[in-house]
Design a protein around this motif. Structure first.
Motif, PDB file in Angstrom:
ATOM      1  N   ALA A 125      38.466  47.571  37.571  1.00  0.00           N
ATOM      2  CA  ALA A 125      37.187  47.667  38.285  1.00  0.00           C
ATOM      3  C   ALA A 125      36.018  47.226  37.412  1.00  0.00           C
ATOM      4  O   ALA A 125      35.053  46.628  37.905  1.00  0.00           O
ATOM      5  N   SER A 126      36.089  47.490  36.102  1.00  0.00           N
ATOM      6  CA  SER A 126      34.997  47.107  35.197  1.00  0.00           C
ATOM      7  C   SER A 126      34.848  45.593  35.127  1.00  0.00           C
ATOM      8  O   SER A 126      33.727  45.063  35.106  1.00  0.00           O
ATOM      9  N   VAL A 127      35.977  44.900  35.102  1.00  0.00           N
ATOM     10  CA  VAL A 127      35.938  43.438  35.063  1.00  0.00           C
ATOM     11  C   VAL A 127      35.362  42.899  36.366  1.00  0.00           C
ATOM     12  O   VAL A 127      34.551  41.963  36.376  1.00  0.00           O
ATOM     13  N   ARG A 128      35.772  43.473  37.482  1.00  0.00           N
ATOM     14  CA  ARG A 128      35.249  43.019  38.772  1.00  0.00           C
ATOM     15  C   ARG A 128      33.733  43.217  38.848  1.00  0.00           C
ATOM     16  O   ARG A 128      33.006  42.336  39.332  1.00  0.00           O
ATOM     17  N   MET A 129      33.255  44.345  38.359  1.00  0.00           N
ATOM     18  CA  MET A 129      31.809  44.605  38.381  1.00  0.00           C
ATOM     19  C   MET A 129      31.066  43.662  37.441  1.00  0.00           C
ATOM     20  O   MET A 129      29.963  43.197  37.752  1.00  0.00           O
ATOM     21  N   PHE A 130      31.659  43.371  36.278  1.00  0.00           N
ATOM     22  CA  PHE A 130      31.058  42.435  35.330  1.00  0.00           C
ATOM     23  C   PHE A 130      30.904  41.058  35.977  1.00  0.00           C
ATOM     24  O   PHE A 130      29.829  40.434  35.913  1.00  0.00           O
ATOM     25  N   MET A 131      31.965  40.582  36.616  1.00  0.00           N
ATOM     26  CA  MET A 131      31.926  39.266  37.241  1.00  0.00           C
ATOM     27  C   MET A 131      30.950  39.245  38.416  1.00  0.00           C
ATOM     28  O   MET A 131      30.247  38.253  38.632  1.00  0.00           O
ATOM     29  N   LYS A 132      30.886  40.335  39.154  1.00  0.00           N
ATOM     30  CA  LYS A 132      29.944  40.416  40.258  1.00  0.00           C
ATOM     31  C   LYS A 132      28.511  40.275  39.753  1.00  0.00           C
ATOM     32  O   LYS A 132      27.694  39.545  40.338  1.00  0.00           O
ATOM     33  N   ALA A 133      28.213  40.949  38.638  1.00  0.00           N
ATOM     34  CA  ALA A 133      26.868  40.888  38.066  1.00  0.00           C
ATOM     35  C   ALA A 133      26.533  39.491  37.554  1.00  0.00           C
ATOM     36  O   ALA A 133      25.398  39.020  37.695  1.00  0.00           O
ATOM     37  N   LYS A 134      27.500  38.812  36.936  1.00  0.00           N
ATOM     38  CA  LYS A 134      27.244  37.489  36.363  1.00  0.00           C
ATOM     39  C   LYS A 134      27.122  36.412  37.433  1.00  0.00           C
ATOM     40  O   LYS A 134      26.412  35.420  37.249  1.00  0.00           O
ATOM     41  N   LEU A 135      27.807  36.587  38.562  1.00  0.00           N
ATOM     42  CA  LEU A 135      27.782  35.587  39.625  1.00  0.00           C
ATOM     43  C   LEU A 135      26.617  35.787  40.590  1.00  0.00           C
ATOM     44  O   LEU A 135      26.154  34.841  41.227  1.00  0.00           O
ATOM     45  N   ALA A 136      26.119  37.027  40.676  1.00  0.00           N
ATOM     46  CA  ALA A 136      25.087  37.367  41.673  1.00  0.00           C
ATOM     47  C   ALA A 136      23.835  36.488  41.610  1.00  0.00           C
ATOM     48  O   ALA A 136      23.333  36.059  42.661  1.00  0.00           O
ATOM     49  N   PRO A 137      23.283  36.187  40.415  1.00  0.00           N
ATOM     50  CA  PRO A 137      22.035  35.403  40.384  1.00  0.00           C
ATOM     51  C   PRO A 137      22.165  33.993  40.937  1.00  0.00           C
ATOM     52  O   PRO A 137      21.156  33.344  41.213  1.00  0.00           O
ATOM     53  N   PHE A 138      23.401  33.516  41.099  1.00  0.00           N
ATOM     54  CA  PHE A 138      23.599  32.126  41.495  1.00  0.00           C
ATOM     55  C   PHE A 138      23.983  31.968  42.964  1.00  0.00           C
ATOM     56  O   PHE A 138      24.399  30.902  43.402  1.00  0.00           O
ATOM     57  N   ASN A 139      23.853  33.046  43.737  1.00  0.00           N
ATOM     58  CA  ASN A 139      24.017  32.982  45.189  1.00  0.00           C
ATOM     59  C   ASN A 139      25.392  32.499  45.644  1.00  0.00           C
ATOM     60  O   ASN A 139      25.512  31.790  46.648  1.00  0.00           O
ATOM     61  N   PHE A 140      26.430  32.868  44.897  1.00  0.00           N
ATOM     62  CA  PHE A 140      27.783  32.624  45.376  1.00  0.00           C
ATOM     63  C   PHE A 140      28.193  33.733  46.333  1.00  0.00           C
ATOM     64  O   PHE A 140      27.748  34.873  46.215  1.00  0.00           O
ATOM     65  N   GLU A 141      29.052  33.397  47.276  1.00  0.00           N
ATOM     66  CA  GLU A 141      29.765  34.428  48.006  1.00  0.00           C
ATOM     67  C   GLU A 141      30.958  34.810  47.130  1.00  0.00           C
ATOM     68  O   GLU A 141      31.686  33.934  46.663  1.00  0.00           O
ATOM     69  N   VAL A 142      31.158  36.077  46.897  1.00  0.00           N
ATOM     70  CA  VAL A 142      32.229  36.509  45.991  1.00  0.00           C
ATOM     71  C   VAL A 142      33.185  37.439  46.721  1.00  0.00           C
ATOM     72  O   VAL A 142      32.779  38.445  47.297  1.00  0.00           O
ATOM     73  N   ASP A 143      34.472  37.072  46.699  1.00  0.00           N
ATOM     74  CA  ASP A 143      35.540  37.933  47.205  1.00  0.00           C
ATOM     75  C   ASP A 143      36.284  38.523  46.014  1.00  0.00           C
ATOM     76  O   ASP A 143      36.316  37.929  44.922  1.00  0.00           O
ATOM     77  N   PHE A 144      36.914  39.678  46.238  1.00  0.00           N
ATOM     78  CA  PHE A 144      37.658  40.335  45.168  1.00  0.00           C
ATOM     79  C   PHE A 144      39.064  40.687  45.645  1.00  0.00           C
ATOM     80  O   PHE A 144      39.267  41.008  46.820  1.00  0.00           O
ATOM     81  N   ALA A 145      40.007  40.603  44.736  1.00  0.00           N
ATOM     82  CA  ALA A 145      41.389  41.016  45.006  1.00  0.00           C
ATOM     83  C   ALA A 145      41.897  41.780  43.800  1.00  0.00           C
ATOM     84  O   ALA A 145      41.544  41.468  42.659  1.00  0.00           O
ATOM     85  N   GLU A 146      42.729  42.790  44.051  1.00  0.00           N
ATOM     86  CA  GLU A 146      43.260  43.625  42.972  1.00  0.00           C
ATOM     87  C   GLU A 146      44.721  43.336  42.674  1.00  0.00           C
ATOM     88  O   GLU A 146      45.242  43.781  41.651  1.00  0.00           O
TER      89      GLU A 146
END
Length: 291
Positions: free
Chosen positions: A168-189
């Motif tokens: 979950a920490s990695v997913r949150m890290f990637m979400k934070a880094k991608l957010a400023p660039f207006n990507f749509e982000v999907d997640f899978a575990e």
């Protein structure tokens, strides 16, 4: 999603390696809010630059900027150990993504300019002057056309990225880094979930952990790349703590496009994301065809 405001950045000086890096930076920076696009003097729609990025260690670049600034109060960011006393923000080498974007944003904010969105009517077009002291001055880019409706709609939709990691920490890290660039982000575990998603959606990039519940990342990569449509459209980036040459070889054999190891270097992460944007791929193919 609203479209971001756009500022044209004229790059003066810099060696070929830095210019290549800057091209990647602006490929992503255009997606931010505010967005920064590299000024192209060959484009008739570009008007004039809004802000200047100057190689302060290059005498020719400094002289060129001084000549330009004699005619107007131009906003700029200086890079390197030079240009002291000119009153502009200074950035050290080597260039870092986060620092550069922050400096550009702060310079724009300090100029007190009107916010103009690409989908906003009746506002200033690209090529407007940023500095308050130049208000009311005739500007060459004053009649530059706004983005057409089709381009604006396409830009608003953005690109979709898939992050596959059971942490979950990695997913949150990637979400934070991608957010400023207006990507749509999907997640899978899990690997199975990732395969299902890539079978139903088109992704610009898949960030894929190696160690996953169920099938591992190498198998997931092979299955994604087995899809001929996805193989052309989707980049797979391994994102793992496994850093041995053998692990990297397995990733390469599975068909991954890049192999990044944790903990992640943010500059390298952003460089890789920019590398696989559709606009960057077109630029690379165009460059290759000219050789």
């Amino acid at each position: 999603m609203t479209l971001n405001e756009q500022y044209l950045v004229d790059v003066i000086g810099f060696n070929p390696v830095e210019r290549s890096m800057l091209a990647s930076i602006f490929a992503l920076a255009a997606r931010r809010d505010p967005g920064f696009v590299q000024y192209d003097p060959a484009s008739t729609a570009s008007g004039s630059a809004d802000i200047y990025l100057v190689d302060a260690e290059n005498p020719d670049a400094l002289n060129e900027f001084r000549t330009l600034s004699k005619r107007a109060n131009l906003p700029a960011v200086m890079v390197g150990a030079g240009g002291d006393g000119m009153g502009f923000p200074m950035l050290p080498r080597p260039l870092q993504w986060a620092r550069l974007l922050q400096a550009l944003e702060e310079t724009v904010t300090a100029g007190g300019t009107h916010k103009r969105h690409a989908d906003e009517e009746g506002t200033l077009p690209l090529g407007r002057t940023l500095s308050a002291s130049s208000a009311g001055r005739s500007h060459p880019g004053a009649n530059a056309p706004a983005l057409d409706a089709a381009a604006a709609k396409k830009r608003a939709l953005g690109d979709t990225v898939l992050v596959v990691d059971d942490n979950a920490s990695v997913r949150m890290f990637m979400k934070a880094k991608l957010a400023p660039f207006n990507f749509e982000v999907d997640f899978a575990e899990t690997g199975e979930e990732a395969v299902g998603l890539t079978g139903t959606r088109e992704y610009t990039c898949v960030f894929l952990d190696v160690v996953l519940p169920g099938i591992d990342g190498y198998q997931v990569c092979k299955l994604i790349k087995a899809n001929k449509h996805a193989m052309k459209k989707t980049a797979v980036v391994m994102l793992t703590s496994r850093s041995s040459p053998f692990d990297k070889l397995r990733g390469s054999l599975a068909g991954c496009d890049e192999y990044l190891t944790k903990p992640l270097d943010e500059d390298r992460l952003l460089e890789v994301i920019a590398q696989f944007l559709p606009s960057s791929r077109k630029r690379d193919k165009s460059g290759a065809s000219k050789k």
